[in-house]
Design an enzyme around this catalytic site. Structure first.
Site, mmCIF file in Angstrom:
data_model
loop_
_atom_site.group_PDB
_atom_site.id
_atom_site.type_symbol
_atom_site.label_atom_id
_atom_site.label_comp_id
_atom_site.label_asym_id
_atom_site.label_seq_id
_atom_site.Cartn_x
_atom_site.Cartn_y
_atom_site.Cartn_z
ATOM 1 N N CYS B 50 0.834 -1.220 0.000
ATOM 2 C CA CYS B 50 0.000 0.000 0.000
ATOM 3 C C CYS B 50 0.860 1.259 0.000
ATOM 4 C CB CYS B 50 -0.975 -0.013 1.158
ATOM 5 S SG CYS B 50 -0.242 -0.411 2.718
ATOM 6 N N ASN B 51 2.135 1.121 0.328
ATOM 7 C CA ASN B 51 2.982 2.308 0.389
ATOM 8 C C ASN B 51 3.993 2.419 -0.748
ATOM 9 O OD1 ASN B 51 1.954 3.601 2.614
ATOM 10 N ND2 ASN B 51 3.066 2.298 4.021
ATOM 11 N N ARG B 52 4.106 1.368 -1.543
ATOM 12 C CA ARG B 52 5.094 1.443 -2.635
ATOM 13 C C ARG B 52 4.770 0.456 -3.754
ATOM 14 N NH1 ARG B 52 9.935 1.814 -0.742
ATOM 15 N NH2 ARG B 52 9.281 2.137 1.406
ATOM 16 N N GLU B 115 8.161 -1.211 11.021
ATOM 17 C CA GLU B 115 6.969 -2.074 10.927
ATOM 18 C C GLU B 115 7.393 -3.399 10.273
ATOM 19 O OE1 GLU B 115 5.276 -2.808 7.982
ATOM 20 O OE2 GLU B 115 6.187 -1.466 6.530
ATOM 21 N N GLN B 117 5.705 -5.832 8.707
ATOM 22 C CA GLN B 117 5.012 -6.467 7.570
ATOM 23 C C GLN B 117 5.825 -6.417 6.284
ATOM 24 O OE1 GLN B 117 3.630 -4.292 9.602
ATOM 25 N NE2 GLN B 117 1.585 -4.937 10.228
ATOM 26 N N GLY B 193 -14.723 4.238 15.198
ATOM 27 C CA GLY B 193 -13.778 5.246 14.707
ATOM 28 C C GLY B 193 -12.561 4.596 14.097
ATOM 29 N N ALA B 196 -10.038 2.863 16.488
ATOM 30 C CA ALA B 196 -10.583 1.613 17.027
ATOM 31 C C ALA B 196 -10.441 0.511 15.987
ATOM 32 C CB ALA B 196 -12.039 1.803 17.408
#
Lengths: 307, 423
Positions: B50-52, B115, B117, B193, B196
């Site tokens: 999701c970031n690269r 992180e 993952q 939210g 959460a």
């Protein structure tokens, strides 16, 4: 060649493993875990060899002196430490367990009687059951004590919202509580078996039957052991019928008190006049640390080991 | 030999573009197959998170697709205009590409540094490329070295153990220190939210599946429960639900605490003092702070977690130089291996060039001495082998030394000419 193993060999190995455990608090290292397990494993191996040589070279029944009993208890506790460390690499079990291992070794070398317990063939089987079950009960109490301390430390940290320090990582409260409860159950079972076998042993050695080795029912060690057992049994029964008492902090405090009772029982064994274990009035001897070390060294040499 | 990476990440591209360039698992397979058809000589690994989105390529020769060709490939695969994609891509070559890969795998280039993952995602991308026959010796070596560097950083530094987001700190540093397992625990969400839900994601990774949601608005509770495969309860059931819960996440927008000490004391006997982990993410707080003083209640408000995050962030920053040192060491080792590998064909030809005359001379000598027994023949054979090995040793040593600073082109050329090592 392997008979050259002495107490110093495995005590030093455990000492190095403990020092490495303590360095967890100071810095990180990628190889420390392996080195620590290496030292503890080498210590356990040397310890096993030492006990094996003691068992095969002692006149009479193997490992049947108070000193052997302490060294065997230390061996079981060290094996438990090694097992836990291998399966929970990040948890600092050694900080809590290794001082107890070294304490048992120290008590065995400096305080315990090296003379074999008085035995006769009729009571040999019950004597072995008695010795082994009490030994396992003591180890279970020590494990319970260590996990109790860990629980209290972990609960204290979590209550104060402090993130885990990398050096002193401990298992979860749930794990510690279960381990603590199991230790209590095992110690009750083993202590119960030990006391039962002790009663049978004493009945076999009735003074009117044999005249030798009979232990008065009000012997200080017997009283202390009964007190520990009754305390543990009450703790267990309360835990079984009262759910709240099963919760971690209470069990941890139970085990701390049990440990205290155990220390009193052991101190009584060393400090007071007792006939437990066939202990006799000994001739005055050199009780200085050096004298005791010389004594141990001499004994080990007689058994074929190089001190 | 040329190793390069072309792609975009959270550092240089907006989320919208990253989303449009992202590859699902089937798309990754298709893309690798297509790339293999377009550039059969090129080794490739496609990393899409999701970031690269990054495309790693390597070729043994200098003829490698350039940045524009790879940008065209990415754009055409997703049917995007090239001028929208190309300006947002970065390219790193050779040593820079290796460094980038090592940093990505070690999570030093992640949005949340440390992180864990990303390592699994890099491994998955590498395995997929291997399965699709897109990975050759160069990328095998590069990814294996990257995974090794990441493992070293994970074990020798505390970077991955220092969480810095509130939900991850709540779960890893506190909830997991209370409970050994979560599959037998009851989780109660009060309110809802983003945070959460983020916490629920971490808890589900830990095995939570018994989930109850309570909200003043029952419809919202039902929707959230549906999304997380839990059950919704009406607001009136709050205290009974709290009595049976093990983990509580509370994020209501209430102005006053929704659970006061008096209310908690009412249900406390029903709990039998079993541990209760309360994550009060609401501002103002949903749980009266004095509830945290009750036995076996572990109450964490957002400020407590933020303080823990800040401590972790400082600790983690202290670990960065050590992580960078490991990256440098592993890059040096990897490049030395690669340079030595580049000398492989010359070394092989050199060895063959010496073996051939040795065998000829040995045969001639043994033919002249037929009276020799097997033992003597073996001795002579071994003496010849030793001689050749000793003669080979200086040039091989020189190649190894020179390889530390790059491919020893001059030395290899000199050796080729001296010993007439031609293909």
């Amino acid at each position: 060649m392997l008979s050259g193993v002495s107490v110093v060999c495995f005590a030093a190995s455990y000492g190095v493993a403990l020092a490495l455990e303590i360095t967890r608090l100071l810095f990180r290292s990628g190889v420390r875990g392996a080195v620590m397990i290496g030292f503890a494993g080498a210590g356990l191996l040397a310890h096993s060899i030492f006990l094996y040589h003691r068992a095969v070279s002692t006149q009479g029944p193997p490992l049947s002196s108070q000193r052997d009993w302490y060294l065997l208890a230390a061996w079981v506790l060290a094996a438990i430490y090694l097992y836990l460390t291998c399966f929970h690499r990040r948890a600092a079990f050694g900080v809590f367990l290794l001082p107890l291992v070294l304490g048992l070794i120290g008590a065995g070398v400096w305080l315990a009687d090296p003379e074999p317990f008085a035995r006769e063939p009729a009571s040999r089987m019950w004597g072995t059951v008695h010795g082994v079950s009490i030994l396992l009960a003591v180890v279970a109490i020590l494990v319970g004590f260590a996990t109790g301390l860990m629980y209290l430390h972990q609960a204290w940290r979590l209550k104060r919202k402090i993130p885990p320090t990398l050096g002193l990582r401990l298992p979860s409260l749930e794990w510690l509580q279960q381990a603590n409860l199991r230790a209590v159950v095992i110690s009750v079972a083993m202590l119960g078996l030990g006391l039962l076998s002790g009663i049978i042993l004493n009945l076999i050695r009735r003074p009117e039957a044999l005249g030798l080795g009979h232990l008065p029912w009000d012997d200080p060690i017997v009283i202390c052991t009964w007190a520990t057992f009754v305390w543990l049994l009450i703790s267990l029964l309360v835990s079984a019928f009262y759910r709240r008492a099963r919760q971690g902090t209470r069990v941890a405090y139970f085990t701390l008190v049990t440990f205290l009772l155990l220390v009193i029982a052991l101190a009584v064994g060393f400090g007071l006049q007792t006939e437990h274990g066939g202990r006799r009035e000994a001739a005055p001897s050199d009780t200085s640390a050096l004298g005791i070390l010389r004594d141990v060294a001499g004994e080990v040499s007689r058994d074929g080991a190089v001190p | 030999m040329r190793l390069q990476v072309v792609g975009c990440s959270h550092r240089n591209a907006a989320l919208e573009l990253r989303e449009r360039l992202a590859f699902s698992a089937p798309q990754s397979e298709l893309a690798l197959d297509r790339l293999h058809d377009d550039f059969p000589e090129v080794e490739a690994v496609l990393l899409s998170t999701c970031n690269r989105v990054e495309l790693y390529t390597a070729t043994a020769s200098a003829a490698s697709p350039d940045c524009r060709q790879l940008a065209e490939f990415l754009a055409s695969f997703h049917a995007l205009p090239l001028d929208q994609v190309a300006p947002n891509l970065y390219q790193h070559c050779d040593q820079d590409a290796v460094r980038h890969l090592f940093q990505v795998a070690s999570s030093l280039d992640s949005m949340v540094v440390g992180e864990p993952q990303i390592l699994a995602q890099v491994k998955a991308a590498y395995h997929l490329a291997t399965e699709r026959n897109c990975c050759g010796p160069l990328l095998h070596a590069a990814f294996q070295a990257a995974l090794k560097a990441a493992r070293r950083i994970a074990s020798e530094t505390a970077i991955q153990q220092r969480r810095v987001s509130i939900p991850s700190v709540a779960v890893a540093d506190f909830a997991r220190q209370i409970f050994e397992r979560f599959d037998d625990k009851r989780t109660l969400v009060i309110g809802g939210g983003e945070m959460a839900e983020e916490t629920l994601r971490y808890l589900q990774d830990e095995g939570v599946h018994d989930l109850t949601v309570i909200n003043r608005n029952f419809e919202r509770a039902r929707l959230l429960a549906e999304r997380w495969r839990g059950r919704a309860l009406p607001w009136e059931q709050l205290l009974p639900a709290l009595a049976s819960a093990d983990v509580v996440i509370s994020t209501t927008g209430a102005e006053e605490p929704v659970v006061r000490l008096g209310q908690f004391l009412e249900i406390e006997p029903d709990r039998s003092e079993k541990p209760l982990f309360i994550l009060d993410l609401a501002v103002p707080r949903d749980f009266q702070p004095s509830i945290g003083d009750r036995p076996n209640v572990f109450l964490y408000a957002i400020d407590d977690l933020q303080a823990a995050c800040q401590r972790n962030r400082l600790d983690r920053d202290k670990e960065m130089p050590a992580a960078e040192r490991i990256i440098d060491q592993e890059i040096e080792r990897f490049l030395a291996d690669m340079h030595q590998r580049a000398s492989g064909p010359i070394i092989q030809r050199l060895q063959e060039g010496w073996q051939k005359p040795k065998e000829e001379e040995l045969r001639r000598l043994l033919n002249k001495l037929p009276q020799l027994d097997d033992h003597a023949r073996d001795e002579i054979r071994q003496a010849f082998d030793r001689l050749v090995n000793k003669l080979m040793h200086p040039p091989l040593d020189a190649i190894r030394d020179e390889s530390r600073n790059g491919i020893p082109d001059t030395l290899l050329e000199a050796l080729s000419r001296l010993f007439r090592l031609k293909d």
